[in-house]
Scaffold this active site. Structure first.
Site, PDB file in Angstrom:
ATOM      1  N   LYS A 128       1.032  -1.155  -0.001  1.00  0.00           N
ATOM      2  CA  LYS A 128      -0.146   0.035   0.091  1.00  0.00           C
ATOM      3  C   LYS A 128       0.710   1.190   0.064  1.00  0.00           C
ATOM      4  CE  LYS A 128      -2.320   0.818   3.879  1.00  0.00           C
ATOM      5  NZ  LYS A 128      -2.472   1.888   4.553  1.00  0.00           N
ATOM      6  N   ARG A 170      11.308 -11.172   5.554  1.00  0.00           N
ATOM      7  CA  ARG A 170      12.059  -9.835   5.530  1.00  0.00           C
ATOM      8  C   ARG A 170      13.045  -9.828   6.875  1.00  0.00           C
ATOM      9  NH1 ARG A 170       7.576  -5.205   4.610  1.00  0.00           N
ATOM     10  NH2 ARG A 170       6.891  -5.389   6.800  1.00  0.00           N
ATOM     11  N   ARG A 205      12.262  -8.352  12.350  1.00  0.00           N
ATOM     12  CA  ARG A 205      11.459  -7.070  12.965  1.00  0.00           C
ATOM     13  C   ARG A 205      10.357  -7.985  13.846  1.00  0.00           C
ATOM     14  NH1 ARG A 205       9.132  -2.512   9.618  1.00  0.00           N
ATOM     15  NH2 ARG A 205       7.190  -3.871   9.741  1.00  0.00           N
ATOM     16  N   ARG A 229      -2.063  -9.563  12.513  1.00  0.00           N
ATOM     17  CA  ARG A 229      -2.266  -8.000  12.184  1.00  0.00           C
ATOM     18  C   ARG A 229      -3.160  -8.415  10.968  1.00  0.00           C
ATOM     19  NH1 ARG A 229       3.274  -5.874  10.685  1.00  0.00           N
ATOM     20  NH2 ARG A 229       2.269  -4.087   9.808  1.00  0.00           N
TER      21      ARG A 229
END
Ligand code: AMP
Length: 234
Positions: free
Chosen positions: A9, A122, A155, A166
């Protein structure tokens, strides 16, 4: 612009900003700025923000009202992180109608398994903050930062169980909004953002915006159409 965590996004909003030269309005950023400056609003919302709870509809509606009446929003704007509730969506539609503005709702649709795999890959350098991805941007030496050689870490909010949580939260809060726009907007576009490169997804967004018929000559004049729109879109 609606999209789940990890849907791209932020990247897509930036493309639209660069293309149409219109501002991006993030309610999260505006609220954080109030906290940073220690305003009355900032003091009132700090605890809720820290807890990750939504702040009141009245407050964000008022902030958005003031922001979109600034001169730089005359030609349009991108809303990011707003609306978050059906009450906000209703107020947004009312506000836009009073301004004679028309909404385009872009919903970046992603396969959650793809998102989880993408976010699981990630890594971040805890020293300089550089982001890596085992698939799309691997470090030269696996597990170590290219810039300072520090061991890379995951992270906290990229851990799989956190990502799942989430996504579940996003689903619960956003789906009713998409339903709302299905009923009340003639310009809701579901854009497939699962697998293709960001530029390809952006081409779909451009197509949606052109199809929606909201890009008036003033907006189109400020972007060089032939250069900026991928072949086959215009
Ligand atoms: P964001 O940066 O969009 O993830 O927003 C960070 C935090 O700001 C959220 O967890 C909420 O506490 C608050 N916030 C941002 N936008 C809104 C909104 N439209 N309505 C209510 N609270 C919001």
């Amino acid at each position: 612009m609606f999209g789940s965590p990890g849907s791209g996004k932020g990247t897509q909003s930036k493309y639209v900003v660069d293309w149409l030269k219109i501002p991006q309005i993030s309610t999260g950023d505006m609220l954080r700025e109030h906290i940073r400056l220690g305003t009355e609003i900032g003091k009132a919302i700090a605890a809720r923000m820290r807890a990750g709870s939504l702040v009141s509809d009245e407050l964000v509606n008022q902030l958005v009202y003031e922001r979109i009446h600034q001169p730089d929003c005359k030609r349009g704007f991108i809303l990011d992180g707003y609306p978050r509730t059906t009450a906000q969506a209703q107020e947004m539609m009312r506000l836009l109608a009073t301004m004679g503005a028309r909404e385009v709702v872009i919903h970046l649709v992603v396969d959650y398994n793809v998102i989880i795999a993408r976010m699981a890959g990630r890594r971040v350098c805890p020293v300089c903050g550089t982001l890596y991805n085992s698939v799309s941007k691997p470090p030269k030496v696996e597990g170590f930062c290219d810039l300072d050689g520090s061991p890379l870490s995951v992270r906290e909010d990229d851990r799989e169980e956190v990502v799942r949580e989430r996504l579940a939260q996003y689903e619960a809060s956003t789906m009713p909004l998409i339903e709302f726009f299905r009923k009340s907007s003639e310009r809701l576009f579901e854009v497939d953002a699962s697998k293709d490169r960001p530029e390809v997804v952006f081409g779909r967004i451009q197509q949606a915006l052109l199809k929606a018929g909201v890009l008036n000559s003033g907006v189109l004049k400020s972007c060089s159409v032939s250069k900026d729109i991928p072949a086959g879109v215009a």
